[in-house]
Design a protein around this motif. Sequence first.
Motif, short mmCIF file in Angstrom:
data_model
loop_
_atom_site.label_atom_id
_atom_site.label_comp_id
_atom_site.label_asym_id
_atom_site.label_seq_id
_atom_site.Cartn_x
_atom_site.Cartn_y
_atom_site.Cartn_z
N LEU A 185 0.85 -1.18 0.00
CA LEU A 185 0.00 0.00 0.00
C LEU A 185 0.89 1.24 0.00
O LEU A 185 1.84 1.34 0.79
N ARG A 186 0.59 2.17 -0.88
CA ARG A 186 1.36 3.40 -0.94
C ARG A 186 1.39 4.09 0.41
O ARG A 186 2.43 4.61 0.83
N SER A 187 0.26 4.07 1.13
CA SER A 187 0.21 4.71 2.45
C SER A 187 1.18 4.04 3.43
O SER A 187 1.76 4.70 4.29
N GLU A 188 1.38 2.74 3.28
CA GLU A 188 2.32 2.02 4.14
C GLU A 188 3.76 2.39 3.80
O GLU A 188 4.61 2.52 4.68
N ILE A 189 4.05 2.54 2.51
CA ILE A 189 5.39 2.94 2.10
C ILE A 189 5.67 4.36 2.59
O ILE A 189 6.75 4.64 3.13
N HIS A 190 4.69 5.23 2.44
CA HIS A 190 4.83 6.60 2.96
C HIS A 190 5.09 6.58 4.46
O HIS A 190 5.99 7.27 4.95
N ALA A 191 4.33 5.78 5.18
CA ALA A 191 4.49 5.69 6.64
C ALA A 191 5.89 5.19 6.99
O ALA A 191 6.53 5.69 7.92
N HIS A 192 6.37 4.21 6.25
CA HIS A 192 7.70 3.66 6.51
C HIS A 192 8.77 4.73 6.26
O HIS A 192 9.71 4.86 7.04
N MET A 193 8.61 5.46 5.19
CA MET A 193 9.62 6.47 4.82
C MET A 193 9.61 7.66 5.77
O MET A 193 10.65 8.28 6.00
N THR A 194 8.45 7.99 6.33
CA THR A 194 8.34 9.17 7.19
C THR A 194 8.25 8.81 8.66
O THR A 194 8.16 9.71 9.50
N ASN A 195 8.25 7.51 8.95
CA ASN A 195 8.15 7.02 10.33
C ASN A 195 6.89 7.54 11.02
O ASN A 195 6.92 8.02 12.16
N THR A 196 5.76 7.48 10.29
CA THR A 196 4.47 7.89 10.83
C THR A 196 3.49 6.74 10.63
O THR A 196 3.70 5.88 9.77
N PRO A 197 2.38 6.70 11.37
CA PRO A 197 1.40 5.63 11.19
C PRO A 197 0.74 5.69 9.81
O PRO A 197 0.49 6.78 9.29
N ALA A 198 0.45 4.54 9.26
CA ALA A 198 -0.22 4.46 7.95
C ALA A 198 -1.72 4.55 8.14
O ALA A 198 -2.25 4.21 9.19
N ASN A 199 -2.40 4.96 7.07
CA ASN A 199 -3.85 5.04 7.10
C ASN A 199 -4.40 4.53 5.79
O ASN A 199 -4.37 5.23 4.78
N ALA A 200 -4.89 3.29 5.80
CA ALA A 200 -5.47 2.69 4.60
C ALA A 200 -6.95 3.00 4.48
O ALA A 200 -7.59 2.62 3.51
N ALA A 201 -7.52 3.69 5.47
CA ALA A 201 -8.96 3.95 5.48
C ALA A 201 -9.48 4.63 4.22
O ALA A 201 -10.55 4.24 3.72
N PRO A 202 -8.79 5.63 3.66
CA PRO A 202 -9.33 6.27 2.45
C PRO A 202 -9.52 5.29 1.29
O PRO A 202 -10.53 5.32 0.60
N LEU A 203 -8.56 4.41 1.08
CA LEU A 203 -8.69 3.41 0.02
C LEU A 203 -9.85 2.48 0.32
O LEU A 203 -10.69 2.21 -0.53
N LEU A 204 -9.91 1.96 1.54
CA LEU A 204 -10.93 0.99 1.91
C LEU A 204 -12.33 1.59 1.85
O LEU A 204 -13.28 0.90 1.48
N ALA A 205 -12.48 2.85 2.18
CA ALA A 205 -13.79 3.50 2.16
C ALA A 205 -14.35 3.60 0.74
O ALA A 205 -15.55 3.68 0.56
N GLN A 206 -13.47 3.59 -0.25
CA GLN A 206 -13.90 3.70 -1.65
C GLN A 206 -14.45 2.38 -2.20
O GLN A 206 -15.11 2.37 -3.22
N LEU A 207 -14.15 1.29 -1.52
CA LEU A 207 -14.54 -0.02 -2.05
C LEU A 207 -15.99 -0.33 -1.71
O LEU A 207 -16.45 -0.05 -0.62
N PRO A 208 -16.72 -0.93 -2.66
CA PRO A 208 -18.09 -1.35 -2.35
C PRO A 208 -18.10 -2.49 -1.34
O PRO A 208 -17.12 -3.22 -1.21
N GLU A 209 -19.18 -2.64 -0.62
CA GLU A 209 -19.30 -3.68 0.41
C GLU A 209 -19.16 -5.08 -0.19
O GLU A 209 -18.53 -5.95 0.40
N VAL A 210 -19.75 -5.29 -1.36
CA VAL A 210 -19.63 -6.56 -2.09
C VAL A 210 -18.96 -6.24 -3.42
O VAL A 210 -19.42 -5.37 -4.15
N MET A 211 -17.86 -6.95 -3.69
CA MET A 211 -17.04 -6.62 -4.86
C MET A 211 -17.08 -7.74 -5.89
O MET A 211 -17.16 -8.91 -5.55
N THR A 212 -16.97 -7.35 -7.16
CA THR A 212 -16.88 -8.32 -8.25
C THR A 212 -15.42 -8.73 -8.43
O THR A 212 -14.51 -8.11 -7.89
#
Length: 127
Positions: A48-75
């Motif tokens: 996850l880009r957010s995880e790479i950013h967190a690793h590079m900046t030594n800050t917590p990652a936040n995947a919530a924005p990506l996950l919020a965009q996904l439909p509840e049931v996916m094809t």
Amino acid sequence: MQVLEGYPEVMTAQEVADVVRVTKRQVVRLARERELAAFKWGKEWRFLRSEIHAHMTNTPANAAPLLAQLPEVMTTAEVAAVTRSTVRQVRELADSGSLPAFRVGGEWRFLRQHIAGRLEMGRKPQD
């Protein structure tokens, strides 16, 4: 962080290697050793880009924005798009049982919570 601008939210090992200026082999080793948060998608590693950013900046990652965009049931196609894989790979993972899914009229469907869990699998526990 500008160095990550233009990269998709789900990155390949080669893309991460290009950003941090190491070899793909080194990135895969770091993923295996859980030094970089990653998840295995079939035979390939994804980051996850957010995880790479967190690793590079030594800050917590936040995947919530990506996950919020996904439909509840996916094809199958939606899962392939978000994980940057092929529909065939998604079907193979579902067929093998390594990716939780259910069938509706012969087509695979996936719950967002299962895909989210897979995306966050490689996250190191917070100290």
